[in-house]
Design an enzyme around this catalytic site. Structure first.
Site, PDB file in Angstrom:
ATOM      1  N   SER A   1       0.859  -1.184   0.000  1.00  0.00           N
ATOM      2  CA  SER A   1       0.000   0.000   0.000  1.00  0.00           C
ATOM      3  C   SER A   1       0.897   1.235   0.000  1.00  0.00           C
ATOM      4  O   SER A   1       1.818   1.333   0.810  1.00  0.00           O
ATOM      5  CB  SER A   1      -0.901   0.007   1.240  1.00  0.00           C
ATOM      6  OG  SER A   1      -1.715  -1.142   1.273  1.00  0.00           O
TER       7      SER A   1
ATOM      8  N   CYS B   1      -7.091  -1.324   7.256  1.00  0.00           N
ATOM      9  CA  CYS B   1      -5.916  -1.831   6.551  1.00  0.00           C
ATOM     10  C   CYS B   1      -5.039  -2.622   7.517  1.00  0.00           C
ATOM     11  O   CYS B   1      -4.776  -2.177   8.635  1.00  0.00           O
ATOM     12  CB  CYS B   1      -5.110  -0.681   5.943  1.00  0.00           C
ATOM     13  SG  CYS B   1      -3.686  -1.250   4.983  1.00  0.00           S
TER      14      CYS B   1
ATOM     15  N   ASP C   1      -8.394  -2.939   2.970  1.00  0.00           N
ATOM     16  CA  ASP C   1      -7.170  -3.236   2.220  1.00  0.00           C
ATOM     17  C   ASP C   1      -6.357  -4.131   3.147  1.00  0.00           C
ATOM     18  O   ASP C   1      -5.546  -3.654   3.944  1.00  0.00           O
ATOM     19  CB  ASP C   1      -6.426  -1.930   1.905  1.00  0.00           C
ATOM     20  CG  ASP C   1      -5.140  -2.168   1.124  1.00  0.00           C
ATOM     21  OD1 ASP C   1      -4.901  -3.319   0.715  1.00  0.00           O
ATOM     22  OD2 ASP C   1      -4.369  -1.213   0.935  1.00  0.00           O
TER      23      ASP C   1
ATOM     24  N   TRP D   1      -4.466  -8.149   4.165  1.00  0.00           N
ATOM     25  CA  TRP D   1      -3.676  -9.278   3.671  1.00  0.00           C
ATOM     26  C   TRP D   1      -3.612 -10.343   4.748  1.00  0.00           C
ATOM     27  O   TRP D   1      -3.840 -10.076   5.937  1.00  0.00           O
ATOM     28  CB  TRP D   1      -2.272  -8.816   3.294  1.00  0.00           C
ATOM     29  CG  TRP D   1      -1.545  -8.100   4.391  1.00  0.00           C
ATOM     30  CD1 TRP D   1      -0.837  -8.635   5.425  1.00  0.00           C
ATOM     31  CD2 TRP D   1      -1.487  -6.668   4.585  1.00  0.00           C
ATOM     32  NE1 TRP D   1      -0.334  -7.664   6.232  1.00  0.00           N
ATOM     33  CE2 TRP D   1      -0.705  -6.434   5.742  1.00  0.00           C
ATOM     34  CE3 TRP D   1      -1.998  -5.570   3.885  1.00  0.00           C
ATOM     35  CZ2 TRP D   1      -0.447  -5.156   6.225  1.00  0.00           C
ATOM     36  CZ3 TRP D   1      -1.739  -4.301   4.364  1.00  0.00           C
ATOM     37  CH2 TRP D   1      -0.964  -4.096   5.516  1.00  0.00           C
TER      38      TRP D   1
END
Length: 681
Positions: free
Chosen positions: A461, A633, A678, A680
């Protein structure tokens, strides 16, 4: 000069002219005749006389044959005698790898398959599959981001939504690749499966749903084991019993190759890193000089870093929330060790040429190149290899026990699966560790290069706003290093490589091959809309860009809504990232509220979700009354899930709703683009 001088000069000229007229009268008629005759002959000789024309020696022009890319997969199947087509939607290469494995499997069942990128063909020809006897379309579809198709499957997805094509008579099967920690688990696989059925196609085997949060490899193997017997039953075919290794590429060694024709790490065009030409993308990365690389944390065992990449003159544009993709290089020590163990000269120039001459994919990676370049730039040598690699490698183990051990791990037996999970996956054994631990296993290096998957780009990012840093992209990352259960020190490929990218003052700049990938993670269109940002650890990266942009908007005189950040770290005095910058933003009233959770500074751990609960009234007011946008995020597996559950609780309590109603409320925020992630795993 006055007027009298002009006039006197004119008089003199007139007198001279008169004397000439008097002299012309002395020429006779004969003189004039002869003069005219001579002048006429001269004009004829130099102007009208016919000259010998030289005929130029024209070279015969050879007609240029323009190569037209075949866009009909049907015609290609007919031409090559294929009856199984495996389409893949792949972002990191795994779906493509699975598609190749299924394509090779077909040969063991007396059928012929081809793995195909839907981006390269006209997918509106799916209904023509009925023109070929015993045809089957298989779809290996990965889900990317928040339920989105992969880049190469985007056009196919759009077409699927719009078409009313009649697919009656078309046979298909779908295996989806997803991750249960994400909100829209396997959305793409489910979508393709459902839409094909709606269009009249016949599914011959149940939808496979692979979970990368669990064991994606095992999920695929289990589905594949049951899939092929179903194919045999449906089409009335039998397994040939041929389980021998089937190579897809042949080795070509180049002894006298011009080095200008050898790939040295380029992703697409030869010499692309020497002569840079925009636009820059996955096949044509930009070499961005590193202008800054500093440690962010003040203490602790980890190394958290901030890098700045110079994109000046590249014409690359980005927005806050986008991702930067970087192409790392493997550790040269690991590369050299593999060469040493296999007793191979890594500087030999070679090519792997596809045995299927009709295939669009001529090579598994850019060729010709050297083994050193292939292992450094193109192949994944640090992740644990999948079972198909172990199966193919087993034939090269001279010790029968080691050969049996590899074959068992590649089998579908419970014992084999358990051994693979423990010895390869949990112990994090890469190909070098396997070669070290199985000392009779010595495969040819060219076959190893054929089997290993491609080294993938890593995405980060972007931690900056182009409104302030138009010629620079910032990265925030933690260097990955750990000791495996087998006692080996493993290091992250990209972060270790980036850590060593130190800015230089000389002409030899430290560079990073990169490109920008667009994201849906965007600030609200109206600056006056409040934003709630939750990003612990390196999850703060995109929010640095968001805050910079809100600061810029404020400087432009725009009305900027509340900007609230919930950040988390382990210790205030060790890993509080961008502490000074955030303090300044708060001082300048750009950050209207800064909430920091220090998880390990006290006996009881405190995380961002605890602070959210503490400020629930303020949050509910911003969400319900002021239309705030929520951004998350960071870690998908724990943090993002816990934060989402916390919002369910806040909405249920303060909105006086049941849990089901609260979940539906948050889902609607997602649909409206007011709850974005966003994350992971």
């Amino acid at each position: 000069m006055d007027s009298s001088e002009v006039e006197s000069g004119s008089t003199a000229d007139s007198a001279a002219g008169s004397s000439v007229v008097v002299e012309e009268s002395f020429f006779s008629t004969l003189d004039i005749f002869l003069f005219t005759l001579i002048a006429g002959f001269a004009i004829y000789w130099f102007v009208f006389r016919k000259k010998k024309v030289e005929i130029p020696d024209y070279k015969t022009l050879q007609p240029q044959v323009q190569t037209i890319r075949e866009t009909s997969f049907i015609e290609k199947m007919k031409k090559t005698g294929k009856n199984i087509v495996v389409f893949y939607g792949s972002q990191t290469g795994t779906a493509e790898e699975f598609a190749n494995r299924l394509s090779k499997d077909a040969q063991r069942y007396g059928m012929r398959g081809m793995a195909t990128d839907p981006e390269e063909y006209d997918m509106s020809e799916l209904n023509r599959l009925t023109e070929i006897e015993n045809t089957l379309a298989i779809f290996c579809m990965a889900t990317y981001g928040e339920g989105d198709p992969t880049d190469n499957a985007q056009d196919f997805y759009d077409w699927m939504q719009e078409t009313d094509l009649d697919l009656t008579g078309v046979k298909y099967a779908v295996f989806g690749l997803g991750n249960k920690t994400y909100e829209h688990f396997n959305a793409m696989g489910k979508c393709v499966n459902k839409r094909l059925e709606q269009l009249g196609a016949e599914r011959i085997f149940e939808l496979g749903l692979g979970d990368d949060d669990g064991n994606l490899e095992e999920d695929f193997i289990m589905w594949r084991e049951q899939f092929w017997p179903a194919v045999c039953e449906h089409f009335g075919v039998e397994a040939t019993g041929d389980d021998s290794s089937i190579r897809q590429y042949e080795l070509v060694v180049h002894n006298d190759m011009n080095m200008n024709k050898v790939y040295t790490g380029e992703m697409g065009r030869l010499k692309a890193y020497e002569i840079q030409k925009p636009p820059f993308d996955a096949k044509n990365p930009f070499l961005a000089p590193v202008t800054a690389n500093r440690k962010l944390n003040r203490g602790g065992e980890r190394h958290l870093m901030h890098l700045e990449l110079d994109i000046g003159g590249s014409k690359i544009r980005y927005e806050s929330g986008d991702h930067v993709a970087v192409f790392p290089i493997n550790d040269s020590t690991i590369v050299s060790e593999i060469g040493k163990i296999l007793n191979s000269d890594l500087d030999v120039i070679f090519s792997l040429k596809n045995l299927d001459e009709e295939s669009n994919k001529k090579h598994p990676f850019p060729c010709p190149t050297t083994y050193r370049t292939a292992l450094s730039h193109y192949l994944d040598i640090t992740n644990p290899p999948r079972t198909n690699v172990l199966y193919e490698l087993a034939q090269y183990a001279s010790d029968p026990k080691e050969q049996e051990f590899l074959r068992k791990m590649a089998s579908s037996s419970p014992e084999g699966k358990s051994q693979y999970l423990k010895w390869v996956v949990e112990d994090r054994r890469n190909i070098l560790a396997i070669l070290q631990d199985l000392q009779s296993l010595r495969p040819p290096i060219d076959h190893l290069c054929e089997l290993l998957p491609r080294l993938q780009a890593r995405y980060y990012s972007i931690a900056s706003s182009s409104k302030i840093h138009s010629d620079s992209i910032h990265i925030c990352a933690v260097v990955v290093e750990y000791t495996s259960k087998a006692g080996r020190i493993n290091r992250g490929v990209a972060t270790t490589w980036l850590h060593n990218k130190v800015p230089t003052g000389n002409d030899h700049k430290s560079t990073v091959p990169m490109y920008v990938r667009k994201s849906q993670f965007r600030l609200p269109y109206k600056p006056s809309t409040p934003v709630l940002m939750i990003g612990p650890g390196t999850g703060i990266a995109p929010f640095i860009g968001f805050i910079q942009e809100r600061a810029w908007l404020k400087q432009q005189g725009k009305e900027v809504g509340e900007t609230v950040l919930y950040y988390g770290c382990r210790h205030k005095n060790e890993d509080y990232l961008y502490q000074e910058e955030l303090a300044q933003f708060e001082k300048d009233s750009v950050l209207t509220q800064l909430n920091v959770a220090y998880s390990r500074d006290q006996a009881e751990k405190v995380y961002v979700q605890h602070l959210l609960k503490k400020n629930k009234e303020h949050l509910w007011n911003l969400i319900q009354k002021e239309g705030a946008h929520i951004y998350i995020c960071g870690d998908a597996k724990n943090m993002a899930r816990d934060v989402q559950n916390t919002f369910y609780e806040i909405v249920a309590e303060l909105g006086k709703m049941t849990h089901t109603e609260a979940v539906d409320y948050v889902k609607k925020l997602m649909t409206k683009g007011r709850y974005s992630s966003d994350v992971w795993s």
